[in-house]
Design an enzyme around this catalytic site. Structure first.
Site, PDB file in Angstrom:
ATOM      1  N   GLU A  79       0.825  -1.206   0.000  1.00 49.89           N
ATOM      2  CA  GLU A  79       0.000   0.000   0.000  1.00 49.89           C
ATOM      3  C   GLU A  79       0.864   1.263   0.000  1.00 49.89           C
ATOM      4  O   GLU A  79       0.545   2.250  -0.685  1.00 49.89           O
ATOM      5  CB  GLU A  79      -0.934   0.015   1.217  1.00 49.89           C
ATOM      6  CG  GLU A  79      -1.934  -1.126   1.264  1.00 49.89           C
ATOM      7  CD  GLU A  79      -3.032  -1.002   0.210  1.00 49.89           C
ATOM      8  OE1 GLU A  79      -3.046   0.006  -0.532  1.00 49.89           O
ATOM      9  OE2 GLU A  79      -3.860  -1.917   0.114  1.00 49.89           O
ATOM     10  N   ASP A 226      -4.353  -9.666  -8.705  1.00 52.02           N
ATOM     11  CA  ASP A 226      -4.733  -8.717  -9.753  1.00 52.02           C
ATOM     12  C   ASP A 226      -3.601  -7.881 -10.341  1.00 52.02           C
ATOM     13  O   ASP A 226      -3.263  -7.995 -11.526  1.00 52.02           O
ATOM     14  CB  ASP A 226      -5.860  -7.798  -9.242  1.00 52.02           C
ATOM     15  CG  ASP A 226      -5.573  -7.199  -7.862  1.00 52.02           C
ATOM     16  OD1 ASP A 226      -4.472  -7.403  -7.340  1.00 52.02           O
ATOM     17  OD2 ASP A 226      -6.457  -6.507  -7.327  1.00 52.02           O
ATOM     18  N   GLU A 320     -18.581  -6.176  -2.666  1.00 55.03           N
ATOM     19  CA  GLU A 320     -17.213  -6.674  -2.530  1.00 55.03           C
ATOM     20  C   GLU A 320     -17.062  -8.074  -3.107  1.00 55.03           C
ATOM     21  O   GLU A 320     -16.013  -8.421  -3.628  1.00 55.03           O
ATOM     22  CB  GLU A 320     -16.787  -6.673  -1.059  1.00 55.03           C
ATOM     23  CG  GLU A 320     -16.339  -5.339  -0.546  1.00 55.03           C
ATOM     24  CD  GLU A 320     -14.992  -4.919  -1.113  1.00 55.03           C
ATOM     25  OE1 GLU A 320     -13.997  -4.942  -0.371  1.00 55.03           O
ATOM     26  OE2 GLU A 320     -14.925  -4.558  -2.303  1.00 55.03           O
ATOM     27  N   GLU A 338     -12.183   0.314  -9.663  1.00 51.43           N
ATOM     28  CA  GLU A 338     -11.756  -0.572 -10.760  1.00 51.43           C
ATOM     29  C   GLU A 338     -12.743  -0.585 -11.922  1.00 51.43           C
ATOM     30  O   GLU A 338     -12.349  -0.625 -13.091  1.00 51.43           O
ATOM     31  CB  GLU A 338     -11.549  -2.006 -10.248  1.00 51.43           C
ATOM     32  CG  GLU A 338     -10.308  -2.211  -9.427  1.00 51.43           C
ATOM     33  CD  GLU A 338     -10.477  -1.732  -8.004  1.00 51.43           C
ATOM     34  OE1 GLU A 338      -9.470  -1.636  -7.290  1.00 51.43           O
ATOM     35  OE2 GLU A 338     -11.626  -1.440  -7.603  1.00 51.43           O
ATOM     36  N   THR A 424      -1.179   1.210 -10.833  1.00 56.11           N
ATOM     37  CA  THR A 424      -2.405   0.574 -10.352  1.00 56.11           C
ATOM     38  C   THR A 424      -3.204   1.512  -9.460  1.00 56.11           C
ATOM     39  O   THR A 424      -4.389   1.299  -9.236  1.00 56.11           O
ATOM     40  CB  THR A 424      -2.079  -0.740  -9.600  1.00 56.11           C
ATOM     41  OG1 THR A 424      -3.273  -1.501  -9.424  1.00 56.11           O
ATOM     42  CG2 THR A 424      -1.462  -0.452  -8.232  1.00 56.11           C
TER      43      THR A 424
END
Length: 881
Positions: A79, A226, A320, A338, A424
């Protein structure tokens, strides 16, 4: 800035900053917070995209002046890399662009880059492993392994966590000329590539950072994996290294062979990729259509995107997680970007105005359901519309950016977005880095590639003139068959094993068809190595011994049958429980914008049968616990009574306020700091007697949510709420009346929200349902029959309102599945609407557990595969992202 600075995040319901350590812990989600003004840094380049150059200049000065990176705090390497390091590099990229243009940032001298380099060195200690895979967490001040670091003992990390570093680390190396960052990121990527499952070319979700063994062997394109795939393709674009493209193509071939089941993307086992590992999908996979656009594979991108859009139209937001028949699996939605990202890329590729309509829907839903007076609040439950006091930094960093770019013309931009690649986290890195400070050899000599005969590799970059010359009808023809996939069908997913068999033999018995009274079924079970035992309480126990199966193929059928029985049993258990309810504050200045998650009661008015709900002003009762006659009935009459939990049964409180003339009741938890963010939701149980005399609705709020209402009373006195099964549209609440314009004002400088907006991912799944145990309050799970005596003595009995959908555990012991004589008792109903639990009772007990036998002896080669399957199923059943 007005409410939260210099905190890492804004808490939009309580209008203050979230400071780590001062709020109840949210587990791994808080690893993104490092007391370094996270949202400010994450949003820097968004300001320039939105043409807010003056605000950007002031924001950069604030970062340089106020942000401290040398904090004694443990943060997520992943993160911190994508949000903070990426944010600093994105800010630096647009700062030097503005400086070169000559009007803004003339004073700038690379200060953000110096901070990025400082942060890069603080992350490097995490790579001190023999494998080169980084530890998942690092202490910004003390690194890892040192006693004061409080980290460095972890053994596992997710594939995305270790494989999503190359863009930021390589950019840092290229900007500064210091090669060590790119070298470390490449080494981690090389290691993951070498550890791929060689026969399937898939990677697992979790890997041991010391040994390289796969810990979780399921594979998909969602949470945990991902952005690893995303960074392989984008590393090729940014760095020009063919090896990254070759790796991506190899993985992409495997994804399209095994995981892609258009329009679905389903997890499989890396060793047995024809076997599905889940019956649900997580929301993070919504990025994948956008990646397919970059790859040039447009058709499956359109298909998956359309399926996701249909789910969004049903629930307003993407849950989710949701099942293959489009039920809600996890109901949260933390404003992830996304889907907006994929919408933007599909519009860029096709020019189809349909995707502008999709973007308009996203903006309208955000304004209608997520916007609150101090910002935008994450959805606690998409079914009820309740909010969570959370606004992640990626909402401003990505969602605003992608939605603005979706609608922006070239003239709206002060720079050419095509000169940059998105990380990302949607940070901008200039493509000219590919030719700057190339200190790394372009070709890795440690990797081997095989020739791939696959039509997917006809294109490496999308060219719409070749694919289809800007013909919107092409995309429409692909979308059309999927228009009703969610609303008008309840598809039964076909397993990859069945699919691969084609018209050949099918599994001899499906769990949904099983009848314990059918002799033929019992014979089939015996052949599969599954025996049945009748229990005294009427249930049946299913036990499986692989060695007792007639053949290895029968044993595999038995394994699949047992897994299906787990799914059906846990689904039936989930549907028996009452859903959460909503408390919506409808008076000034909230006007329906704040929705709180509430626990239901097993007695009183059923709000699901009264769609209008119960609306009224709130009043605090005396005595506050509601355990004796109400002494202020004049204040309570025709109001919704607020009371504190404790000292007597919930039903007693309800009777007392009903007698005083209240039209509803809200019980507020007396446990200081309790919150639906961190505790599982509960329903209020009865007192063991008949509760038919209670006719008013009763709801339960945790302490934090209850305090939001109490604070509102202190500030505004007259506070009106709506108790309902699902939050109502504000147009419905006010019956067409205009909402004052001042409530539309936001502190986020979004005056043209109807046209401009954007979002994305934290790549961290916050699985909040039933992860923390509640305090022991003498739970009553079932209400006794009328007139039946009860031994309940604990006041305020609570029972779970909804639990983790996969509460069935698996261990290496004999297994049992609750018995039934009719298949319909186990078969989940195909419901429409919001998939609320059905009224009808089922015969299956809810305390089901299914386990495997630990006496399975090695036999031939099948058992090696069996052990892998069992491990994978064990991990799958934990439902951890």
């Amino acid at each position: 800035q007005e409410h939260a600075y210099p905190a890492d995040e804004l808490m939009p319901l309580t209008c203050r900053g979230r400071v780590r350590g001062q709020e109840p812990s949210r587990g791994d989600v808080d690893d993104a917070l490092g007391k370094f003004s996270l949202t400010l840094i994450d949003t820097l380049d968004t300001l320039v995209v939105l043409n807010k150059t003056k605000e950007f200049e002031e924001a950069v000065k604030k970062v340089i002046k106020d942000v401290n990176l040398d904090n004694d705090i443990v943060v997520s390497v992943f993160e911190t890399n994508i949000r903070v390091l990426g944010g600093l590099l994105g800010g630096h990229s647009v700062a030097i662009m503005l400086k070169e243009k000559g009007e803004y940032m003339q004073w700038y001298n690379g200060e953000l880059l110096h901070m990025a380099k400082e942060l890069g060195y603080k992350l490097l200690p995490a790579f001190n492993t023999t494998s080169g895979l980084p530890y998942p967490r690092v202490n910004l001040k003390f690194g890892v392994r040192h006693p004061e670091a409080r980290t460095g003992t972890e053994t596992d990390t997710c594939t995305a966590c270790a494989g999503t570093l190359i863009l930021e680390f390589a950019a840092l190396s290229r900007f500064t000329g210091t090669s060590i960052f790119e070298e470390y990121a490449r080494k981690a990527l090389d290691f993951i590539w070498e550890k791929r499952q060689r026969s399937s070319n898939l990677v697992g979700v979790t890997i041991n950072i010391h040994t390289g063994d796969w810990v979780r062997k399921d594979s998909g394109v969602g949470a945990g994996i991902d952005s690893y795939y995303e960074y392989l393709l984008k590393a090729y674009v940014l760095l020009g290294d063919d090896s990254f493209l070759e790796r991506f193509n190899t993985h992409y071939d495997a994804i399209m062979r095994y995981i892609s089941q258009p329009p679905l993307l389903l997890d499989v086992h890396i060793h047995k990729p024809m076997l599905n590992a889940r019956t649900w999908m997580d929301s993070l996979l919504a990025f994948f259509p956008g990646l397919q656009v970059l790859k040039g594979d447009i058709r499956p991108a359109i298909e998956t995107h359309e399926m996701l859009y249909q789910v969004i139209k049903k629930h307003n937001f993407l849950p989710e997680a949701f099942t293959t028949d489009f039920r809600v699996h996890w109901a949260q939605h933390p404003l992830r970007p996304e889907f907006a990202e994929s919408t933007y890329f599909l519009y860029k590729a096709t020019g189809d105005p349909y995707y502008l309509e999709v973007g308009k829907t996203l903006i309208e839903n955000l304004n209608k359901y997520a916007r609150v007076p101090c910002g935008f609040a994450a959805m606690k439950d998409v079914r009820t519309g309740s909010h969570e006091d959370r606004m992640d930094s990626f909402f401003l960093a990505e969602m605003f950016k992608y939605l603005y770019l979706l609608f922006a013309d070239k003239d709206d931009m002060i720079f050419d977005i095509e000169d940059y690649i998105f990380t990302t986290e949607a940070h901008l890195l200039p493509l000219w880095l590919s030719t700057t400070n190339q200190t790394i050899s372009k070709k890795n000599t440690t990797t081997e590639y095989t020739e791939l005969d696959d039509s997917n590799f006809d294109w490496t970059c999308p060219n719409t003139q070749i694919l289809f010359p800007n013909d919107p009808m092409f995309a429409q023809s692909i979308r059309e068959p999927l228009k009703n996939v969610v609303d008008k069908s309840c598809p039964r997913g076909i397993s990859r094993v069945e699919e691969s068999l084609g018209s050949g033999p099918k599994p001899p018995l499906r769990a949904r068809d099983f009848m314990a009274s059918n002799p033929e079924h019992l014979e089939i079970l015996k052949k599969m190595g599954v025996s049945l035992i009748h229990l005294k309480d009427g249930r049946v126990q299913l036990v499986q011994h692989a060695v007792q199966a007639a053949s290895s193929l029968d044993a595999e059928d038995g394994l699949r049958f047992m897994q299906e029985m787990i799914e059906l049993s846990s689904q039936q258990q989930k549907e028996q429980q009452l859903p959460p309810r909503a408390v919506q504050i409808v008076s000034h200045p909230f006007f329906g914008r704040v929705v709180l998650t509430a626990g239901p009661a097993q007695f009183g008015m059923d709000l699901s049968k009264h769609k209008a709900g119960r609306r009224g002003f709130v009043a605090t009762i005396k005595p506050y616990n509601g355990c004796s006659e109400i002494t202020n009935p004049e204040a309570v009459k025709e109001k919704i009574a607020l009371m504190q939990r404790g000292q007597c049964m919930f039903a007693e409180k309800a009777r007392n306020i009903q007698k005083a003339g209240a039209i509803g009741g809200i019980v507020i938890d007396d446990n200081e700091g309790s919150s639906s963010d961190t505790a599982p939701l509960f329903q209020m149980a009865g007192d063991g007697k008949s509760t038919d005399d209670i006719t008013i609705p009763m709801l339960f709020l945790f302490n934090k949510e209850g305090n939001i209402i109490l604070d509102a009373i202190r500030e505004y006195e007259a506070v009106e709420v709506l108790l309902s099964d699902k939050a109502k549209d504000r147009a419905t609440i006010f019956k067409g009346k205009m909402i004052p314009n001042y409530i539309i004002d936001s502190n986020l400088e979004m005056e043209n929200m109807d046209q401009k907006l954007s979002e994305n991912d934290s790549h961290k799944q916050n699985s909040e349902e039933a992860t923390l145990a509640s305090r022991d309050v003498g739970a009553v799970n079932e209400e006794p029959e009328e007139g039946e005596n009860s031994d309940v003595t604990d006041p305020d009995s609570l029972s779970p309102a909804h639990t983790d959908s996969d509460s069935v555990s698996i261990s290496n012991q004999d297994s049992y599945v609750p018995g039934t004589d009719e298949a319909s008792a186990l078969e989940p109903a195909c419901t429409q609407g919001d998939h609320q639990p059905q009224e009808q009772k089922t015969e299956t007990e809810s305390n089901s557990k299914v386990n495997w036998d630990n006496k399975v002896q090695p036999m031939e080669s099948i058992l090696a595969d069996w052990n892998e399957d069992i491990e994978a199923f064990e991990m799958m059943e934990k439902d951890e992202l």
